[in-house]
Design a protein around this motif. Structure first.
Motif, PDB file in Angstrom:
ATOM      1  N   ASN A   1       0.801  -1.212   0.000  1.00 55.84           N
ATOM      2  CA  ASN A   1       0.000   0.000   0.000  1.00 55.84           C
ATOM      3  C   ASN A   1       0.839   1.270   0.000  1.00 55.84           C
ATOM      4  N   MET A   2       2.073   1.194   0.514  1.00 56.43           N
ATOM      5  CA  MET A   2       2.897   2.397   0.525  1.00 56.43           C
ATOM      6  C   MET A   2       3.426   2.734  -0.862  1.00 56.43           C
ATOM      7  N   CYS A   3       3.194   1.858  -1.842  1.00 55.26           N
ATOM      8  CA  CYS A   3       3.739   2.102  -3.179  1.00 55.26           C
ATOM      9  C   CYS A   3       3.117   3.318  -3.840  1.00 55.26           C
ATOM     10  N   PHE A   4       1.952   3.773  -3.398  1.00 54.28           N
ATOM     11  CA  PHE A   4       1.348   4.947  -4.044  1.00 54.28           C
ATOM     12  C   PHE A   4       2.256   6.173  -3.890  1.00 54.28           C
ATOM     13  N   ALA A   5       2.967   6.259  -2.766  1.00 53.70           N
ATOM     14  CA  ALA A   5       3.898   7.363  -2.557  1.00 53.70           C
ATOM     15  C   ALA A   5       5.297   7.001  -3.040  1.00 53.70           C
ATOM     16  N   LEU A   6       5.738   5.800  -2.707  1.00 50.93           N
ATOM     17  CA  LEU A   6       7.098   5.387  -3.044  1.00 50.93           C
ATOM     18  C   LEU A   6       7.331   5.376  -4.551  1.00 50.93           C
ATOM     19  N   LEU A   7       6.315   4.990  -5.323  1.00 43.50           N
ATOM     20  CA  LEU A   7       6.451   4.889  -6.775  1.00 43.50           C
ATOM     21  C   LEU A   7       5.844   6.074  -7.512  1.00 43.50           C
TER      22      LEU A   7
ATOM     23  N   ASP B   1       6.434  21.273  -9.017  1.00 44.28           N
ATOM     24  CA  ASP B   1       6.556  20.041  -9.807  1.00 44.28           C
ATOM     25  C   ASP B   1       5.378  19.119  -9.501  1.00 44.28           C
ATOM     26  N   GLU B   2       4.772  18.595 -10.552  1.00 47.27           N
ATOM     27  CA  GLU B   2       3.572  17.769 -10.385  1.00 47.27           C
ATOM     28  C   GLU B   2       3.924  16.294 -10.475  1.00 47.27           C
ATOM     29  N   PHE B   3       3.416  15.515  -9.520  1.00 50.33           N
ATOM     30  CA  PHE B   3       3.631  14.075  -9.471  1.00 50.33           C
ATOM     31  C   PHE B   3       2.278  13.365  -9.427  1.00 50.33           C
ATOM     32  N   ARG B   4       2.247  12.144  -9.940  1.00 53.26           N
ATOM     33  CA  ARG B   4       1.075  11.287  -9.771  1.00 53.26           C
ATOM     34  C   ARG B   4       1.460  10.111  -8.880  1.00 53.26           C
ATOM     35  N   GLY B   5       0.554   9.759  -7.969  1.00 52.41           N
ATOM     36  CA  GLY B   5       0.789   8.582  -7.143  1.00 52.41           C
ATOM     37  C   GLY B   5       0.987   7.353  -8.011  1.00 52.41           C
ATOM     38  N   GLY B   6       1.897   6.468  -7.596  1.00 54.49           N
ATOM     39  CA  GLY B   6       2.235   5.292  -8.390  1.00 54.49           C
ATOM     40  C   GLY B   6       1.578   4.029  -7.887  1.00 54.49           C
ATOM     41  N   THR B   7       1.956   2.924  -8.486  1.00 50.67           N
ATOM     42  CA  THR B   7       1.348   1.637  -8.122  1.00 50.67           C
ATOM     43  C   THR B   7       2.249   0.489  -8.528  1.00 50.67           C
ATOM     44  N   PHE B   8       2.096  -0.617  -7.860  1.00 46.51           N
ATOM     45  CA  PHE B   8       2.571  -1.879  -8.411  1.00 46.51           C
ATOM     46  C   PHE B   8       1.510  -2.333  -9.410  1.00 46.51           C
ATOM     47  N   ALA B   9       1.913  -2.556 -10.634  1.00 48.13           N
ATOM     48  CA  ALA B   9       1.004  -3.021 -11.688  1.00 48.13           C
ATOM     49  C   ALA B   9       1.328  -4.483 -11.955  1.00 48.13           C
TER      50      ALA B   9
END
Length: 484
Positions: A196-202, A320-328
């Motif tokens: 679940n922490m991947c939204f920020a980490l990635l 700077d704009e970022f999008r939350g990431g994911t494990f896909a």
């Protein structure tokens, strides 16, 4: 890719090798130690069991020479890998797991490699490169394909349409605005684990989808081989962590799920939180919490770095704009190492059919399983255009496909890498950073100062060190960032 193409060249060797490959773990036998009882047993997700039993029954009816009965059972696919490693002889002949379990199951000799040339060709021809790179492991020092993808999954956003507009749901700032108006929190996650922490980490920069984060990049699944390269100490990662620290501290920002569960927080009457980052497996629970008419589904939002988040850093700037990431990821069919040798060819014939585009498409329509093959987005859109799925069902699939462009498959091609990432305090360090509480360490000093730039750098060094070594370091380098 070269490794996977090599599978075709050496696959024919596997059958002769299997008979001499005795089991590890709990006595599993790569050659198969069960008797041939005339039944092929298949484990799939609980939500899909009825569908796949019907598909298997139809296959037998149209292939009277198949020679086996097929029994399908629904299982919690998140816990299947543990069940199999505990007692592979009690597991199904064909089972479903998330791809990050492949290395663990192959290394403990709980799985047989795929050797059927038609099946190998289908896997390599239909699936994206990201999936092809994570479905192999080794047998006697050679690369073999072990997992056959048939479901794709990624994290995305569920939100309360009654309190959040479609435009607000596009950004973390918009969610915060809606939360302030509703006197509640903006967003939560379904757990505080390493997934679940991947939204920020990635999280990735919107302009070019870049990130400096690397997790076991280039790792080799050979005994004593390289763990690859990892990095989570880049200035972009530092800035994202500092942004999330501030967002979590805000009364209308981020929160961890309450003891009653994320669905209780999301409930439309409770109004504990307006949105949750989750997966397709949370759909029914989210729909029950909000009601289908109030259930919004979209991509994980974007956010802009603040001046405070980038202070003292280079390579990133305020705004700077970022999008939350994911494990896909992909869910895969695998073959149990203890399954009777006589079933081996028919098991692969069955998997060839069950993982075909035709069956994947039908599985989406009946079970909302997102197909894994390249080009599935076009089929999903056609289903919506033809009125075969509802808007929320379409969004459920479309947002996963869209989020796949902002993520990576879980890169844990061995059991040890999986354990290092998930089970050796890395997630606990990350949560401590966000909560600004003491880091868990094995050193002489307990790190209680976690809010400063130095404190965040030490936390990220800790995480990277754990990924690479499975323990926390006894001391920190004189200056950071430094190779862990």
């Amino acid at each position: 890719m070269k490794k996977l193409l090599a599978v075709l060249l050496i696959a024919v060797m596997a059958v002769s090798m299997l008979a001499g490959c005795s089991g590890g773990g709990n006595g599993g036998n790569q050659g198969g130690n069960k008797k041939d009882d005339g039944i092929i047993r298949v484990w799939v997700g609980e939500e899909s069991a009825e569908f796949y039993q019907k598909v298997c029954d139809e296959y037998i009816a149209s292939h009277p020479d198949f020679g086996y009965k097929i029994e399908v059972k629904g299982m919690d696919t998140g816990s299947v890998a543990g069940t199999i490693t505990n007692d592979p002889s009690a597991a199904a002949d064909i089972y479903t797991v998330a791809h990050d379990n492949i290395g663990k199951l192959a290394s403990t000799q709980c799985a047989k490699p795929i050797t059927d040339e038609a099946l190998i060709n289908q896997v390599l021809g239909d699936n994206p490169e990201s999936f092809r790179n994570v479905i192999y492991s080794t047998l006697n020092g050679k690369q073999y394909l072990y997992g056959v993808p048939y479901i794709s999954q990624a994290l995305f956003l569920y939100y309360n349409k009654a309190l959040v507009t479609e435009e607000q749901a596009k950004t973390f700032e918009g969610l915060q605005e809606a939360a302030k108006a509703a006197d509640t929190k903006a967003i939560t996650v379904t757990g505080d684990d390493g997934f679940n922490m991947c939204f920020a980490l990635l999280a990735r920069k919107v302009s070019d989808k870049s990130t400096t984060v690397k997790i076991y990049e280039g790792a080799e699944s050979v005994s004593g081989g390289s763990k690859g390269e990892s990095n989570c100490q880049g200035d972009d990662t530092v800035a994202v962590v500092r942004w999330l620290q501030a967002y979590a501290a805000d009364p209308n920002g981020f929160k961890w799920a309450s003891p009653d569960g994320w669905d209780a927080d999301l409930d439309k009457d409770n109004k504990g939180v307006l949105a949750v980052i989750g997966g397709a497996w949370h759909y029914n629970t989210a729909k029950a919490a909000l009601g289908e008419s109030n259930l919004g589904i979209t991509m994980i939002p974007t956010f802009k770095l603040t001046a405070e988040a980038v202070e003292g850093l280079s390579g990133v700037a305020a705004g700077d704009e970022f999008r939350g990431g994911t494990f896909a990821d992909c869910k895969c069919f695998m073959i149990n190492a203890t399954s009777a040798t006589a079933k081996y060819a028919k098991e692969q014939e069955l998997i060839l059919y069950l993982s075909s585009k035709e069956v994947q498409n039908a599985s989406y329509l009946e079970c909302m399983n997102v197909p894994a093959y390249v080009g599935a987005a076009e089929f999903i859109k056609s289903c919506y255009d033809q009125g075969k799925v509802t808007e929320s069902q379409y969004n459920l699939a479309a947002m996963q496909v869209s989020m796949a462009e902002w993520g990576i498959p879980q890169p844990f091609i061995t059991g040890s890498l999986n354990a290092y990432y998930y089970s050796k305090n890395g997630p606990q360090v990350f949560r401590a950073m966000i909560d600004k509480t003491a880091y868990p360490t094995t050193g002489d000093k307990v790190l209680t100062e976690t809010e400063s730039l130095d404190g965040v750098r030490k936390g990220l060094y800790l995480i990277e060190y754990i990924w690479m070594h499975g323990v926390t370091p006894k001391e920190f380098p004189a200056s950071l960032p430094a190779k862990a």
